[in-house]
Design a protein around this motif. Structure first.
Motif, PDB file in Angstrom:
ATOM      1  N   UNK A 132      48.704  44.947  29.488  1.00 21.66           N
ATOM      2  CA  UNK A 132      48.640  45.650  30.765  1.00 21.66           C
ATOM      3  C   UNK A 132      49.687  45.051  31.699  1.00 21.66           C
ATOM      4  N   UNK A 133      50.722  45.825  32.009  1.00 26.29           N
ATOM      5  CA  UNK A 133      51.788  45.436  32.939  1.00 26.29           C
ATOM      6  C   UNK A 133      52.415  44.088  32.586  1.00 26.29           C
ATOM      7  N   UNK A 134      52.883  43.905  31.337  1.00 28.78           N
ATOM      8  CA  UNK A 134      53.547  42.643  30.988  1.00 28.78           C
ATOM      9  C   UNK A 134      54.831  42.472  31.783  1.00 28.78           C
ATOM     10  N   UNK A 135      55.177  41.224  32.072  1.00 28.89           N
ATOM     11  CA  UNK A 135      56.319  40.947  32.950  1.00 28.89           C
ATOM     12  C   UNK A 135      57.478  40.247  32.256  1.00 28.89           C
ATOM     13  N   UNK A 136      57.205  39.493  31.203  1.00 24.64           N
ATOM     14  CA  UNK A 136      58.229  38.657  30.573  1.00 24.64           C
ATOM     15  C   UNK A 136      58.606  39.253  29.218  1.00 24.64           C
ATOM     16  N   UNK A 137      59.839  39.711  29.063  1.00 24.83           N
ATOM     17  CA  UNK A 137      60.223  40.395  27.824  1.00 24.83           C
ATOM     18  C   UNK A 137      60.064  39.548  26.574  1.00 24.83           C
TER      19      UNK A 137
ATOM     20  N   UNK B  46      38.134  44.787  24.362  1.00 19.30           N
ATOM     21  CA  UNK B  46      37.904  43.365  24.609  1.00 19.30           C
ATOM     22  C   UNK B  46      38.882  42.964  25.707  1.00 19.30           C
ATOM     23  N   UNK B  47      38.380  42.698  26.899  1.00 15.27           N
ATOM     24  CA  UNK B  47      39.230  42.375  28.045  1.00 15.27           C
ATOM     25  C   UNK B  47      39.343  40.859  28.161  1.00 15.27           C
ATOM     26  N   UNK B  48      40.511  40.329  27.846  1.00 15.26           N
ATOM     27  CA  UNK B  48      40.719  38.886  27.854  1.00 15.26           C
ATOM     28  C   UNK B  48      41.128  38.427  29.246  1.00 15.26           C
ATOM     29  N   UNK B  49      40.314  37.525  29.810  1.00 22.33           N
ATOM     30  CA  UNK B  49      40.553  37.052  31.167  1.00 22.33           C
ATOM     31  C   UNK B  49      40.008  35.644  31.333  1.00 22.33           C
ATOM     32  N   UNK B  50      40.715  34.825  32.099  1.00 23.05           N
ATOM     33  CA  UNK B  50      40.226  33.466  32.351  1.00 23.05           C
ATOM     34  C   UNK B  50      39.004  33.488  33.262  1.00 23.05           C
ATOM     35  N   UNK B  51      38.666  34.647  33.817  1.00 22.62           N
ATOM     36  CA  UNK B  51      37.542  34.752  34.745  1.00 22.62           C
ATOM     37  C   UNK B  51      36.219  35.045  34.048  1.00 22.62           C
ATOM     38  N   UNK B  52      36.254  35.274  32.748  1.00 17.47           N
ATOM     39  CA  UNK B  52      35.025  35.578  32.016  1.00 17.47           C
ATOM     40  C   UNK B  52      34.255  34.301  31.711  1.00 17.47           C
ATOM     41  N   UNK B  53      32.949  34.445  31.527  1.00 20.79           N
ATOM     42  CA  UNK B  53      32.116  33.308  31.137  1.00 20.79           C
ATOM     43  C   UNK B  53      31.980  33.254  29.619  1.00 20.79           C
ATOM     44  N   UNK B  54      31.873  34.415  28.978  1.00 22.17           N
ATOM     45  CA  UNK B  54      31.719  34.462  27.525  1.00 22.17           C
ATOM     46  C   UNK B  54      33.075  34.229  26.859  1.00 22.17           C
ATOM     47  N   UNK B  55      33.103  33.499  25.743  1.00 23.95           N
ATOM     48  CA  UNK B  55      34.350  33.211  25.055  1.00 23.95           C
ATOM     49  C   UNK B  55      34.634  34.246  23.971  1.00 23.95           C
TER      50      UNK B  55
ATOM     51  N   UNK C 209      49.133  37.775  37.052  1.00 23.81           N
ATOM     52  CA  UNK C 209      47.873  38.126  37.720  1.00 23.81           C
ATOM     53  C   UNK C 209      46.767  38.593  36.772  1.00 23.81           C
ATOM     54  N   UNK C 210      47.050  38.709  35.490  1.00 26.72           N
ATOM     55  CA  UNK C 210      46.016  39.100  34.553  1.00 26.72           C
ATOM     56  C   UNK C 210      45.614  40.565  34.681  1.00 26.72           C
ATOM     57  N   UNK C 211      44.441  40.881  34.134  1.00 23.90           N
ATOM     58  CA  UNK C 211      43.908  42.242  34.234  1.00 23.90           C
ATOM     59  C   UNK C 211      43.338  42.445  35.639  1.00 23.90           C
ATOM     60  N   UNK C 212      43.627  43.556  36.308  1.00 25.98           N
ATOM     61  CA  UNK C 212      43.097  43.780  37.657  1.00 25.98           C
ATOM     62  C   UNK C 212      41.570  43.662  37.699  1.00 25.98           C
TER      63      UNK C 212
ATOM     64  N   UNK D 165      38.091  38.695  44.857  1.00 23.52           N
ATOM     65  CA  UNK D 165      36.951  38.476  43.961  1.00 23.52           C
ATOM     66  C   UNK D 165      35.743  39.336  44.306  1.00 23.52           C
ATOM     67  N   UNK D 166      35.838  40.161  45.329  1.00 24.51           N
ATOM     68  CA  UNK D 166      34.669  40.945  45.752  1.00 24.51           C
ATOM     69  C   UNK D 166      34.183  41.870  44.640  1.00 24.51           C
ATOM     70  N   UNK D 167      35.100  42.489  43.933  1.00 22.01           N
ATOM     71  CA  UNK D 167      34.704  43.416  42.872  1.00 22.01           C
ATOM     72  C   UNK D 167      33.906  42.706  41.795  1.00 22.01           C
ATOM     73  N   UNK D 168      34.365  41.521  41.433  1.00 20.52           N
ATOM     74  CA  UNK D 168      33.665  40.770  40.392  1.00 20.52           C
ATOM     75  C   UNK D 168      32.326  40.235  40.902  1.00 20.52           C
ATOM     76  N   UNK D 169      32.310  39.700  42.102  1.00 20.26           N
ATOM     77  CA  UNK D 169      31.064  39.133  42.624  1.00 20.26           C
ATOM     78  C   UNK D 169      29.984  40.195  42.758  1.00 20.26           C
ATOM     79  N   UNK D 170      30.367  41.412  43.097  1.00 19.53           N
ATOM     80  CA  UNK D 170      29.388  42.485  43.231  1.00 19.53           C
ATOM     81  C   UNK D 170      28.788  42.872  41.884  1.00 19.53           C
ATOM     82  N   UNK D 171      29.537  42.653  40.817  1.00 21.10           N
ATOM     83  CA  UNK D 171      29.078  43.040  39.490  1.00 21.10           C
ATOM     84  C   UNK D 171      28.474  41.873  38.708  1.00 21.10           C
ATOM     85  N   UNK D 172      28.525  40.677  39.248  1.00 22.11           N
ATOM     86  CA  UNK D 172      28.154  39.494  38.497  1.00 22.11           C
ATOM     87  C   UNK D 172      26.643  39.248  38.495  1.00 22.11           C
ATOM     88  N   UNK D 173      25.878  40.276  38.179  1.00 24.23           N
ATOM     89  CA  UNK D 173      24.428  40.144  38.223  1.00 24.23           C
ATOM     90  C   UNK D 173      23.875  39.494  36.961  1.00 24.23           C
TER      91      UNK D 173
END
Length: 210
Positions: free
Chosen positions: A7-12, A80-89, A108-111, A154-162
């Motif tokens: 998703x939106x890679x920056x470095x060729x 499978x959305x790979x992000x450093x913000x996830x808790x599950x590995x 910036x990773x995945x939005x 982080x508002x979007x994530x915090x609202x969904x982090x139930x």
């Protein structure tokens, strides 16, 4: 066949390296615009060496275009959305033939809205915290801020982090693995789980000594 989605890679060079990995594993590469480079960029092709012409690659105008053309929903179980913000590995996930391994841009990773829309599809590669790996973590943070690489609200994530799907925003890391390394790590775990299809090892004949 597995699918690697950038998703939106920056470095060729990263995309070129990932393309090479896709060729030798039979994976399909999907590039979601905007791209930080032209696919005619010689750096992309140099990184992919002679593999690029053999690459199965598709480009998309945006995330919605990618979902529509592959008949996927935003929270499809094949994603499978790979992000450093996830808790599950990633090692806790189950991979199946045809799954899509999605990686965000280098800066910036995945939005976050995309992550928040599918918290159960998010996973991470374990890494040390900045305070445990970087002696100059404060300097790195200032450098990233000067480049405009700041975290979202982080508002979007915090609202969904139930269900505890995401880590505390205060624990987000500046340091991270190179994008091409990350893609290879997760892809090969997916291949391992599915028995490395089509990659039969050529055994050497036994030699006995008497």
């Amino acid at each position: 066949m597995f699918n690697i989605v950038l998703y939106a890679p920056e470095i060729p060079a990263n995309t070129g390296n990932i393309g090479r990995t896709c060729v030798v594993t039979g994976a399909h590469l999907h590039l979601v615009e905007p791209l930080g480079f032209s696919l005619d960029d010689k750096t992309v092709r140099r990184a992919g060496l002679g593999y690029w012409q053999n690459l199965d690659v598709t480009s998309y105008a945006g995330w919605e275009d990618f979902l529509a053309r592959n008949d996927l929903s935003p929270a499809d179980e094949r994603l499978h959305l790979l992000t450093k913000k996830a808790r599950r590995t990633y090692a806790q996930s189950t991979y199946r033939d045809g799954d899509y391994l999605v990686f965000g841009s280098e800066s910036s990773g995945i939005p976050e809205p995309l992550l928040a829309a599918a918290p159960e599809r998010c996973e991470r590669i374990p890494m040390l915290r900045d305070c445990d790996s970087l002696e100059n973590a404060d300097a790195w943070e200032a450098h990233e801020e000067s480049l405009g690489h700041t975290e979202d609200s982080h508002e979007a994530i915090l609202q969904q982090d139930i269900c505890g799907n995401f880590v505390n925003p205060d624990d987000y890391r500046i340091s991270a693995l190179n994008l091409s390394n990350s893609a290879a790590i997760v892809l090969y775990e997916a291949l391992r789980q599915t028995g490395f299809p089509g990659m039969r090892q050529r055994g050497c004949p036994f030699v006995t000594f008497g």
